[in-house]
Enzyme design. Structure first.
Site, PDB file in Angstrom:
ATOM      1  CB  SER A  96      -0.976  -0.041   1.184  1.00  0.00           C
ATOM      2  OG  SER A  96      -1.953   0.958   1.085  1.00  0.00           O
ATOM      3  CG  ASP A 235      -2.707   4.076  -1.276  1.00  0.00           C
ATOM      4  OD1 ASP A 235      -3.470   4.067  -2.262  1.00  0.00           O
ATOM      5  OD2 ASP A 235      -2.830   3.285  -0.322  1.00  0.00           O
ATOM      6  CG  ASP A 237      -2.900  -0.540  -2.217  1.00  0.00           C
ATOM      7  OD1 ASP A 237      -2.815   0.620  -1.784  1.00  0.00           O
ATOM      8  OD2 ASP A 237      -3.486  -1.447  -1.606  1.00  0.00           O
ATOM      9  CG  ASP A 239      -5.827   0.917   0.042  1.00  0.00           C
ATOM     10  OD1 ASP A 239      -5.017   1.845  -0.177  1.00  0.00           O
ATOM     11  OD2 ASP A 239      -5.722   0.162   1.032  1.00  0.00           O
TER      12      ASP A 239
END
Length: 452
Positions: A96, A235, A237, A239
Site C-alpha cells: 500500500s 497511494d 495500491d 485503496d
C-alpha cells in the site's frame, strides 16, 4: 496484532520478515482454509511482487485451489473482480503506502472484503501447522485474465455521472497501478486529464507512495499551473484517495470525509455511516444534521467494512481517504471514490474549495508518550480506570476515547512503535492544547506506575 498479520494483512521488509518462504506458507494456509475453490491473485508495481506472487500461487495450487492471475492491478480492482466474478477469495501482493523495501500479502473474501482478524488468526494457526499435500491429480491450475482492469473501470462508470463537462483534473498515480484505472475512468467521464507519476515503477521515483501533503507538492503546483479544477492523488495500491482543491491546496482529510457523508445521506436518505475512532467530530455533526447515525470502529478498513456489514451502513470511511461504497463492493476503492468526487463537482457546479467552506473545521493536536510494547496492555487498563474515574462518556472500541461537550480525546497504543498516541480535537486551539497537556500527564503517570 498476530504473529504474522498486522493491522493490514501480512506486511514487512522483504528479505527480512517477508520472504518467499513465508508467502508460500501463507498461500498454502489460505488454500487449506478454503478447502479448494478459485482465488484471484493480483499485485502492485513493487519490484519483489513477482517473487512473492509466484510463491503464493504455488502454495494455493499445492492445496488444490485454482488461481486466476490478474496481473498488476489496484487493490480495489482485485476486490471488485472477486465480487463481480463470484470467486471464492482474492490475494493482493502490496504494501500500500509503505516505502519500496516493504511488501505485503492481504486476503479478501468473496464479497471483496478484507479478511477479519478472526479469519487471520485461523490462517496463522494453519501456517504454523503441518499440512499434507493432495494427491497428484488434485493440484490446482493457473490461468491468466487481463480483463480485471476493464471489469473495474466499467463497474465504476456504472456508478457515476459520465458528463465530465470538460473539467480539467490532475491525477498523481504514485507510479502505481492506479494509472491503469483512474485516468481511464475520468477520460470516459468526459474530463481532461493530466497524469503525474503514471509510469508503473516499484522504486516509486516520483514521490513516496503515501499521499500526505508533504509528498504532493508537485501535484499542488501542477493544479495551480494548469488552472485545473481538481487534483487527485492515490497511494501505492489505490485503496486510498486524497484531493487538492482548484486553488492548489490540500483538502483536509476529515472535512472531505464529512462532505462525502453529507452527500451520500442526501442521496440515500437517513442511514448509518461507519467511521473509525480517530475521525473528526465534524462528521458526527454533519451526519446528525442529515438525520443519520455514526458508527465508530477500530482503526483499519477491515473494521470499517465489518461495521458496514453488521450495522447495514450506507457508507464507511477513514479520514486518510480509505472509503468503502457497499453498493459496489466491500473493498476500499480509490478510483471509484475519485470518480465519485468528480461526479459530485459536476452535479454541484461548484469548486471543491467552496463546498468545503460549508464544512466546519476544528483544531486537532497529537502527542505521543513512550511506552514499551510489553507494558502497553497493563498501561492501557490503568489509563481506562483513571479516565472512567474522571469522565462519564467513555468509548473503548479501540483504545480509550473520551467524549466531551467541546471535543474529544483518544488514547491509543501504537501498533508499530513503542508509543501510546494521544489525539485531541476541540472547538478552540487553546482548549485542544489544554486537553493534550492534561491527558499526556495522565498517560505518563500510568506508564510510571506500571514500571514501578
Amino acid at each position: 496484532m498476530g504473529k504474522y498479520f498486522g493491522t493490514s494483512g501480512i506486511r514487512g521488509r522483504v528479505g527480512e520478515f517477508l520472504t518467499p518462504e513465508l508467502a508460500l506458507r501463507a498461500g498454502r494456509a489460505l488454500g487449506e482454509y478454503l478447502g479448494g475453490g478459485t482465488v484471484a491473485v493480483g499485485r502492485d508495481t513493487r519490484v519483489h511482487c513477482d517473487a512473492l506472487r509466484a510463491a503464493v500461487i504455488s502454495g494455493l495450487t499445492a492445496q488444490g485451489c485454482d488461481v486466476v492471475d490478474i496481473g498488476v492491478v489496484c487493490t480495489p480492482t482485485l476486490g471488485c473482480y472477486v465480487a463481480t466474478e463470484g470467486l471464492d477469495a482474492g490475494v493482493m501482493i502490496t504494501a500500500s503506502h509503505n516505502p519500496p523495501e516493504y511488501n505485503g500479502i492481504k486476503f479478501w473474501d468473496s464479497d471483496g472484503m478484507a479478511f477479519s482478524p478472526e479469519q487471520e488468526r485461523e490462517i496463522e494457526q494453519i501456517m504454523d501447522g503441518d499440512l499434507e499435500y493432495p494427491n497428484w491429480d488434485e493440484y490446482g491450475e493457473v490461468v491468466d485474465d487481463e480483463t480485471a482492469l476493464n471489469v473495474h473501470v466499467e463497474r465504476i462508470l456504472d456508478e457515476v455521472s459520465v458528463d465530465g463537462d470538460g473539467l480539467r483534473i490532475v491525477v498523481d498515480c504514485a507510479n502505481g497501478p492506479s494509472a491503469f484505472v483512474t485516468p481511464v475512468v475520468l477520460r470516459e467521464m468526459g474530463c481532461e486529464v493530466i497524469s503525474l507519476n503514471a509510469h508503473p515503477d516499484g522504486h516509486f521515483p516520483g514521490r513516496e507512495p503515501e499521499p500526505k501533503p508533504e509528498n504532493l507538492k508537485d501535484l499542488m503546483r501542477t493544479v495551480r499551473a494548469t488552472d485545473a479544477d481538481l487534483g487527485i492523488a492515490h497511494d501505492g495500491d489505490a485503496d486510498r484517495v486524497v484531493f487538492v482543491t482548484e486553488e492548489g491546496k490540500f483538502a483536509g482529510y476529515d472535512e472531505v470525509l464529512a462532505l462525502v457523508c453529507r452527500r451520500i445521506l442526501e442521496e440515500k436518505g437517513p442511514g448509518k455511516v461507519a467511521v473509525n475512532v480517530d475521525a473528526s467530530m465534524v462528521i458526527d455533526e454533519v451526519v446528525r444534521e442529515m438525520g443519520g447515525e455514526v458508527v465508530r470502529t477500530k482503526v483499519g478498513d477491515v473494521h470499517v467494512a465489518a461495521a458496514i456489514r453488521e450495522e447495514g451502513c450506507v457508507f464507511g470511511g477513514e479520514p486518510n481517504g480509505t472509503w468503502i461504497h457497499p453498493d459496489v463492493h466491500m473493498c476500499p476503492d480509490g478510483p471509484l471514490s475519485a470518480a465519485w468526487m468528480v461526479s459530485l463537482l459536476i452535479e454541484e457546479g461548484r469548486p471543491l474549495s467552496e463546498l468545503l467552506a460549508e464544512i466546519p473545521s476544528y483544531p486537532v493536536v497529537r502527542e505521543t508518550v513512550e511506552c514499551p510494547d510489553e507494558l502497553k496492555p497493563e498501561v492501557m487498563r490503568l489509563v481506562e480506570t483513571r479516565l472512567r474515574e474522571a469522565y462519564d462518556d467513555i468509548d473503548t472500541v479501540d483504545g480509550v476515547r473520551v467524549e466531551l461537550d467541546d471535543g474529544w480525546v483518544l488514547v491509543r497504543p501504537s501498533g508499530t512503535e513503542p508509543l501510546i498516541r494521544i489525539t485531541v480535537e476541540a472547538e478552540s486551539e487553546e482548549r485542544a492544547r489544554e486537553l493534550r497537556d492534561e491527558f499526556v500527564d495522565i498517560v505518563r503517570r500510568c506508564v510510571e506506575e506500571v514500571r514501578e
